[in-house]
Design an enzyme around this catalytic site. Structure first.
Site, PDB file in Angstrom:
ATOM      1  N   HIS A   1      34.710   1.277   1.214  1.00 29.06           N
ATOM      2  CA  HIS A   1      34.964  -0.081   1.704  1.00 29.06           C
ATOM      3  C   HIS A   1      34.062  -0.432   2.891  1.00 29.06           C
ATOM      4  CE1 HIS A   1      36.996  -3.789   1.835  1.00 29.06           C
ATOM      5  NE2 HIS A   1      38.198  -3.395   1.495  1.00 29.06           N
ATOM      6  N   ALA A   2      33.487   0.556   3.552  1.00 29.16           N
ATOM      7  CA  ALA A   2      32.522   0.261   4.614  1.00 29.16           C
ATOM      8  C   ALA A   2      31.240  -0.328   4.048  1.00 29.16           C
ATOM      9  CB  ALA A   2      32.207   1.535   5.404  1.00 29.16           C
TER      10      ALA A   2
END
Length: 475
Positions: A137-138
């Site tokens: 998700h980064a």
């Protein structure tokens, strides 16, 4: 070398063994009618393995400098560490596929390598082929993931030799790094970018403080439509989680949901949240664990205004799910009022002000997720996310995309996540939960259908039969 934004850095800080912070997707493909599934898989897998040099952002790995994380190009990229071909044992039911995805999604990724993995899975008894991918998700948010999917597929079955998503130059984000940045990029440039970002953050402070003050005042006067960060009740959804996962998925016709929305004068998202509120009420009642106060959902809202493929541009609003209400019409009206309350507030704020306001108001939950020091202070009970997707049929190297199911994240104290995306006239629900914390989680699929039928009855519409994954009840 490019610095991660504060939002993207947060996903790295939150990550622990029981809390991997990647998002994923399960795609089901129908091989061409004139080609055996085994031949199609052999052709596609061989073609994918030829693409050993990924494009940005899939060639980027993490490095740490001065206490911050940066993206830099991986000069030792090895495709075998990221792409795997697997086969289900016979008979290859959908139940086994979802069990495999549950296990794959529970595993953390190695931060020394680019943070993505892709799997081609064959052996399904109905002849279809599955494609499962996960990305940290980064690196991307859900909207960016869906755009990547659309750009890596074709709009007709005649287009062949499509590259896999990691080698598709059309997915290169705006302003992406080129060349060998790890050793040549000046660290002062990254520091200057961070300083410019901080200046933008400070300029939003007066408006943010004003809106925070308004929120605290509204809480004190008990505005019935305002959902505060301290009103979510404790529930079985909010226990500690383990590293085990359970994934379930099912499709619903968009026409059914739109008909309910029109019949009740609500939005499509209102109907989706009402389905979830009804399902959670039934599920918790079955466990004799329904709180007296209504559950609160955290609903991500995309702020993305460009066509970039990386980073996170998401704000969060809180929705009253009306689980304390038996009547489905009263429930959906509560939901709609609470959502509109937040939307009206956001309409008067810039994107930076919205992000900072949300960060301030969600501070309690954020501190809990990072430290666990105040577990009884609950900002929300569950995350429910709706990601827009393609409206027409897609194809990949001759195979029709038959379903696209999101596989999201669960957090300590938030053991269930419901994410859905639209595709070709359907809403595809993906439910991910901690296996130990949420017993019989797949029962929620039945209760979601039950919730939709309740709304159809209220709107005076005859109910229809849902289309489950794999043309049988999803596990």
């Amino acid at each position: 070398m490019k610095a991660l934004t504060p939002n993207d850095q947060l996903f790295l800080w939150l990550e622990r063994r029981n809390q991997p912070m990647h998002v994923g997707g399960l795609i089901l493909l129908k091989p061409p009618k004139n080609e055996k599934a085994s031949d199609y898989v052999a052709r596609v897998v061989a073609g994918m393995r030829e693409h050993t040099q990924p494009v940005a952002p899939f060639n980027q790995r993490l490095v740490s400098r001065l206490g911050m994380w940066f993206w830099t190009e991986d000069e030792d990229f090895d495709l075998e560490a990221h792409f795997i071909h697997m086969s289900l044992p016979k008979p290859g039911r959908i139940r086994e596929l979802l069990e495999l995805v549950s296990k794959l999604h529970a595993n953390m990724m190695d931060r020394a390598k680019p943070l993505w993995e892709a799997y081609v899975i064959d052996g399904l008894e109905d002849g279809r082929v599955a494609f499962y991918m996960k990305v940290h998700h980064a690196l991307v948010d859900g909207v960016a993931c869906m755009k990547m999917l659309q750009r890596s597929m074709a709009e007709n079955a005649e287009i062949m030799d499509l590259p896999p998503f990691w080698a598709n130059g059309n997915l290169r984000p705006n302003g992406s790094q080129g060349g060998r940045s790890a050793s040549t990029e000046n660290l002062l440039t990254a520091a200057r970018q961070a300083l410019q970002g901080a200046t933008s953050q400070l300029s939003s402070l007066p408006k943010v403080l004003k809106e925070v003050g308004r929120s605290l005042w509204q809480t004190s006067v008990a505005d019935p439509d305002f959902v505060s960060v301290i009103q979510a009740p404790r529930s079985v959804l909010n226990r500690r989680i383990t590293a085990s996962r359970r994934f379930a998925a099912q499709s619903w016709s968009m026409e059914r949901i739109k008909a309910c929305a029109e019949g009740l004068n609500m939005t499509l998202n209102d109907v989706v949240l009402a389905m979830c509120g009804s399902a959670l009420r039934s599920y918790l009642s079955e466990l004799n664990a329904l709180p007296a106060r209504p559950l609160v959902a955290m609903v991500p809202v995309s702020l993305r205004k460009d066509d970039s493929a990386t980073g996170n541009h998401v704000a969060l609003l809180l929705a009253n799910l009306g689980t304390d209400t038996e009547d489905p019409v009263e429930r959906i009206e509560k939901i709609s009022r609470s959502v509109n309350h937040s939307k009206e507030r956001f309409a008067n704020m810039t994107q930076t002000e919205i992000m900072n306001y949300v960060a301030t108001m969600m501070g309690i939950s954020g501190v809990n997720l990072l430290t666990g020091i105040a577990p009884k202070l609950q900002a929300f009970n569950i995350v429910i996310s709706n990601v827009p997707g393609p409206k027409h049929t897609l194809y990949y190297n001759g195979a029709e995309v038959d379903g696209v199911y999101p596989v999201s994240i669960v957090l300590d104290g938030h053991a269930l996540n419901i994410t859905l995306n639209s595709y070709n006239g359907k809403l595809e629900f993906g439910l991910i939960a901690c296996r130990r914390t949420m017993p019989s989680m797949q029962r929620l699929l039945h209760f979601l259908e039950q919730g939709l039928v309740e709304l159809e009855v209220a709107a005076g519409i005859p109910s229809a039969v849902p289309q489950p994954v794999g043309r049988q009840k999803a596990a």
